[in-house]
Design a protein around this motif. Structure first.
Motif, PDB file in Angstrom:
ATOM      1  N   LEU A  30       2.990  13.819  23.678  1.00 13.52           N
ATOM      2  CA  LEU A  30       3.010  12.378  25.113  1.00 13.52           C
ATOM      3  C   LEU A  30       3.402  12.473  26.573  1.00 13.52           C
TER       4      LEU A  30
ATOM      5  N   THR B 148      -2.777  11.952  30.288  1.00  8.95           N
ATOM      6  CA  THR B 148      -2.145  12.135  29.495  1.00  8.95           C
ATOM      7  C   THR B 148      -3.054  11.303  27.681  1.00  8.95           C
TER       8      THR B 148
ATOM      9  N   GLN C 200       9.884   6.785  26.611  1.00  8.09           N
ATOM     10  CA  GLN C 200       8.555   6.875  25.899  1.00  8.09           C
ATOM     11  C   GLN C 200       9.590   7.290  24.961  1.00  8.09           C
TER      12      GLN C 200
END
Length: 313
Positions: free
Chosen positions: A237, A99, A301
């Motif tokens: 993300l 990531t 997130q």
């Protein structure tokens, strides 16, 4: 004496016309008719399989013979089986490596391709997007050939500099980094295009004002680019994390989960349990654990990104 009628005047009905109620009902019927095919596909291939998998997760189904209800035994096994725990650790390692690398790499290339001083920008954008068009299976086979210790071109090129890396896909230490780098090469073009679209939405006047105030390129990036790309960074993300948690294709082709289960991820374990060991109930339970973990991580997130935007605002 003149008599005045107290009844209100009503216009005569129009022959062949449609009243508002009938027209609204016809419009709703048209909307439903357009939605029905898509809803049928979703129910058949998404919602119903999810419900069926949830039911199977509480049984010892194998695809043959009768099924027995086992309650939460499959879910308890998910958190006690050493192979599953190792697969979870490998998945976490893959996600942590993949990531940040793919996000930073895609953002850097997007900023470079957005520079008005870069010649042949269209050519570079097209060339860098080509890996995303190639099928992941085809790309994995190509990289498997490139990394081959006997006939691979990569080893051949490195040997001319006195470097020999050996068979990285059969090395328990190097297999995971190799798989991650191949996945980054394959997937960064998509995230790069998303970042490029976000960067192009930033007004150039903000950069000009920061430049006139004496801000350095790093300061302009930190104070202008990053805050205004908050939503885009959060989206990338989340998408990159979900893609990492679902990694399967390139691992299945390149290493098959080896060597010594060093690249065995959760999705690889689901495939092995369901289609090789015929433990459909346990594979269904493991898939739902992965689904919940992905959902929770995505929510975290999003929360962190939203808080960062509020602090920046």
């Amino acid at each position: 004496m003149t008599l005045t009628s107290t009844r209100r005047f009503r216009p005569p009905p129009q022959i062949g016309g449609r009243g508002p109620l009938r027209g609204g009902a016809r419009r709703r019927l048209t909307i439903v008719a357009f939605l029905l095919p898509a809803m049928a596909v979703l129910v058949t291939f998404v919602f119903w399989p999810m419900v069926a998998a949830l039911r199977l997760s509480f049984t010892d189904a194998s695809g043959f013979g009768l099924e027995e209800f086992v309650g939460f035994d499959n879910y308890a096994r998910v958190f006690t089986d050493p192979d599953i725990i190792r697969a979870m650790g490998n998945t976490a390692t893959y996600t942590i490596m993949f990531t940040p690398i793919v996000v930073v790499f895609a953002l850097a290339l997007a900023l470079a391709l957005n520079s008005p001083h870069l010649p042949w920008r269209g050519v570079f954008r097209t060339a860098l997007f080509l890996p995303f068009i190639v099928s992941l299976a085809v790309a994995a086979f190509a990289w498997q050939y490139l990394l081959d210790p006997q006939v691979g071109l990569l080893n051949f090129w490195l040997q001319s500099f006195g470097i020999r890396i050996g068979d990285v896909l059969q090395d328990p230490t190097l297999a995971m980094p190799a798989v991650v780098l191949i996945a980054v090469w394959k997937n960064f073009p998509f995230y790069m295009i998303v970042f490029l679209a976000g960067v192009q939405e930033i007004p150039q006047s903000l950069y000009e004002a920061a430049r006139m105030d004496g801000a350095s390129p790093i300061a302009r990036f930190r104070n202008v680019t990053v805050p205004l790309l908050g939503n885009t960074i959060g989206f990338v993300l989340v998408i990159a994390t979900i893609a990492a948690l679902q990694a399967f294709d390139q691992i299945y082709i390149l290493t098959g989960g080896g060597p010594y289960q060093s690249t065995q991820t959760v999705v690889m374990q689901i495939y092995k349990s369901g289609f090789k060991d015929l433990e459909l109930g346990f594979a269904s339970a493991l898939s739902y654990v992965l689904l919940v973990a992905t959902l929770l991580l995505s929510l975290v997130q999003f929360a962190i990104t939203s808080r960062g935007e509020k602090d920046a605002g």
